[in-house]
Design a protein around this motif. Structure first.
Motif, short mmCIF file in Angstrom:
data_model
loop_
_atom_site.label_atom_id
_atom_site.label_comp_id
_atom_site.label_asym_id
_atom_site.label_seq_id
_atom_site.Cartn_x
_atom_site.Cartn_y
_atom_site.Cartn_z
N GLN A 30 46.60 -14.99 68.89
CA GLN A 30 46.73 -14.12 67.71
C GLN A 30 47.27 -14.88 66.50
OE1 GLN A 30 47.89 -13.60 70.83
NE2 GLN A 30 48.21 -11.41 71.21
N ASP A 31 48.14 -15.86 66.75
CA ASP A 31 48.71 -16.64 65.64
C ASP A 31 47.65 -17.55 65.03
OD1 ASP A 31 51.25 -15.48 66.19
OD2 ASP A 31 51.57 -16.96 67.76
N TRP A 32 46.84 -18.15 65.86
CA TRP A 32 45.72 -18.94 65.35
C TRP A 32 44.74 -18.05 64.59
CZ3 TRP A 32 44.60 -23.94 64.72
CH2 TRP A 32 45.31 -24.89 65.46
N GLN A 33 44.49 -16.85 65.11
CA GLN A 33 43.54 -15.94 64.45
C GLN A 33 44.02 -15.57 63.06
OE1 GLN A 33 43.39 -12.83 67.37
NE2 GLN A 33 42.09 -14.03 68.76
N MET A 34 45.32 -15.32 62.89
CA MET A 34 45.84 -14.99 61.57
C MET A 34 45.71 -16.19 60.64
SD MET A 34 49.63 -13.71 60.41
CE MET A 34 50.15 -13.91 58.68
N ALA A 35 46.04 -17.37 61.14
CA ALA A 35 45.92 -18.57 60.32
C ALA A 35 44.48 -18.78 59.85
CB ALA A 35 46.41 -19.78 61.09
N LEU A 36 43.53 -18.58 60.76
CA LEU A 36 42.13 -18.77 60.41
C LEU A 36 41.64 -17.69 59.45
CD1 LEU A 36 39.57 -20.42 60.80
CD2 LEU A 36 39.08 -19.06 62.85
N LEU A 54 48.20 -13.41 51.99
CA LEU A 54 49.21 -13.58 53.03
C LEU A 54 50.06 -12.32 53.16
CD1 LEU A 54 50.90 -15.24 55.06
CD2 LEU A 54 52.20 -16.12 53.09
N ILE A 55 50.49 -11.75 52.03
CA ILE A 55 51.29 -10.53 52.07
C ILE A 55 50.51 -9.41 52.77
CG2 ILE A 55 52.46 -8.80 50.67
CD1 ILE A 55 53.76 -11.58 50.59
N ASP A 56 49.23 -9.28 52.47
CA ASP A 56 48.42 -8.25 53.12
C ASP A 56 48.33 -8.48 54.62
OD1 ASP A 56 47.87 -6.86 50.77
OD2 ASP A 56 46.04 -7.99 50.36
N ARG A 97 50.40 -6.82 60.29
CA ARG A 97 50.94 -7.20 61.59
C ARG A 97 52.43 -6.94 61.76
NH1 ARG A 97 46.84 -10.28 59.96
NH2 ARG A 97 45.37 -11.12 61.49
N GLY A 98 53.13 -6.74 60.66
CA GLY A 98 54.58 -6.65 60.76
C GLY A 98 55.17 -5.62 59.82
N GLN A 99 56.33 -5.98 59.27
CA GLN A 99 57.10 -5.03 58.46
C GLN A 99 57.80 -5.79 57.33
OE1 GLN A 99 60.74 -3.32 60.27
NE2 GLN A 99 59.88 -1.31 59.83
N PHE A 100 58.00 -5.10 56.22
CA PHE A 100 58.74 -5.66 55.09
C PHE A 100 60.03 -4.89 54.88
CE2 PHE A 100 54.52 -7.22 54.16
CZ PHE A 100 54.75 -8.46 53.57
N ALA A 101 61.04 -5.60 54.41
CA ALA A 101 62.29 -4.98 53.98
C ALA A 101 62.58 -5.45 52.56
CB ALA A 101 63.44 -5.35 54.90
N ARG A 136 57.23 -10.49 61.67
CA ARG A 136 55.99 -10.24 62.42
C ARG A 136 56.09 -10.92 63.78
NH1 ARG A 136 52.43 -14.81 62.51
NH2 ARG A 136 53.04 -16.42 61.00
N PRO A 137 55.26 -10.47 64.74
CA PRO A 137 55.21 -11.16 66.03
C PRO A 137 54.69 -12.58 65.85
CG PRO A 137 54.22 -8.97 66.19
CD PRO A 137 54.42 -9.25 64.73
N PHE A 138 55.28 -13.50 66.59
CA PHE A 138 54.81 -14.88 66.56
C PHE A 138 55.38 -15.60 67.78
CE2 PHE A 138 55.41 -19.39 65.70
CZ PHE A 138 54.14 -19.77 65.30
N GLY A 139 54.54 -16.40 68.43
CA GLY A 139 55.01 -17.27 69.50
C GLY A 139 55.76 -16.53 70.58
#
Length: 279
Positions: free
Chosen positions: A33-39, A166-168, A173-177, A192-195
């Motif tokens: 999933q991390d590679w997919q986001m990067a791509l 990137l913000i989108d 995938r995650g949350q902002f504060a 966000r989830p990672f690794g």
């Protein structure tokens, strides 16, 4: 293997499995999933050997027309020392066009990057571990989807480039504060989830207390969970990250090509990267 037997192709979704093998070889924590986001956010190239195996990767993440970040530069250990890294970088230059370039270099990669015109601009510290118990800070709130345009504007002012895509992707995938003053957002962070767990970043704040509050907002309800935060060595926040259980485990050297512009130098004092922008 002779370099003539290695072909460079556009990085596509079907190459993620092979790229994952390379990142695991380097003990990087990336999931598919991390590679997919990067791509999703990048253009890139892969090196394929005669059997079609991925032996090298590189991604170029454009931030509008302002600059581009080079990520996920990996060359298979059995193929190093034969010029493949330079071939991948040349492909990255072609993909980036006229944009100024940024990357975070490992010790092994720095000599090549310096030969290619990159100049050190700072040190990135990676902190990770199981977060300790800490109190929830005051003055921080969860952001809504309606806050994204203001977050994007703040991020562009801080980073010196348009990272709206990137913000989108982070919002998906995650949350902002955010921290507000007089109704306006003056600082923000994302998680966000990672690794092995989750990564906090970017963190854009005007001072160390705001940065601690934003990180603490996400860390407080996650006692015992695995978190990662990357930050610049000059932010003064590293000691506090250690105190809350996030051990310094490495990092890299931020590099620019050409050297930093006036806009880049105007970044806030406290700036934590989005997991080295993706890697």
């Amino acid at each position: 293997m002779p370099q003539g037997d290695i072909e460079l192709r556009a990085f596509g979704p079907d190459h993620i499995e092979g790229a994952l093998v390379l990142s695991r070889q380097e003990n990087w924590p990336h999931r598919p999933q991390d590679w997919q986001m990067a791509l999703q956010l990048s253009n890139g190239a892969v090196a394929l050997d005669g059997q079609g195996r991925v032996t090298g990767t590189i991604l170029v993440t454009p931030y509008g027309a302002d600059c581009a970040m080079i990520n996920m530069v990996i060359v298979d250990r059995n193929t190093r020392g034969k010029g493949l890294g330079r071939r991948l970088m040349n492909q990255a230059f072609a993909l980036a066009g006229d944009r100024p370039l940024r990357l975070v270099a490992t010790t092994d990669g720095m000599p090549l990057y310096e030969k290619l015109g990159f100049v050190p601009s700072g040190t990135i510290l990676q902190h990770q571990g199981e977060v300790t118990e800490l109190g929830e800070p005051n003055g921080v709130e969860v952001a809504s989807i309606d806050d994204l345009p203001e977050i994007k504007a703040l991020d562009r002012d801080a980073y010196g480039a348009d990272r709206g895509a990137l913000i989108d992707a982070l919002a998906e995938r995650g949350q902002f504060a955010v921290i507000r003053r007089d109704g306006a957002i003056e600082a923000y962070a994302a998680i966000r989830p990672f690794g092995h767990g989750e990564v906090i970043g970017p963190v854009i704040a005007g001072g160390i207390d705001e940065a601690k509050a934003l990180i603490g907002f996400f860390a407080a309800p996650r006692a015992g969970a695995f978190l990662r935060v990357d930050t610049g060595s000059g932010t003064g926040i590293a000691g506090w990250l250690e105190e809350i259980g996030l051990t310094h485990v490495g990092g890299g050297v931020a590099m620019d090509r050409p050297p930093k512009t006036v806009a880049a130098q105007a970044r806030p004092k406290v700036y934590a990267l989005a997991n080295q922008a993706l890697g």
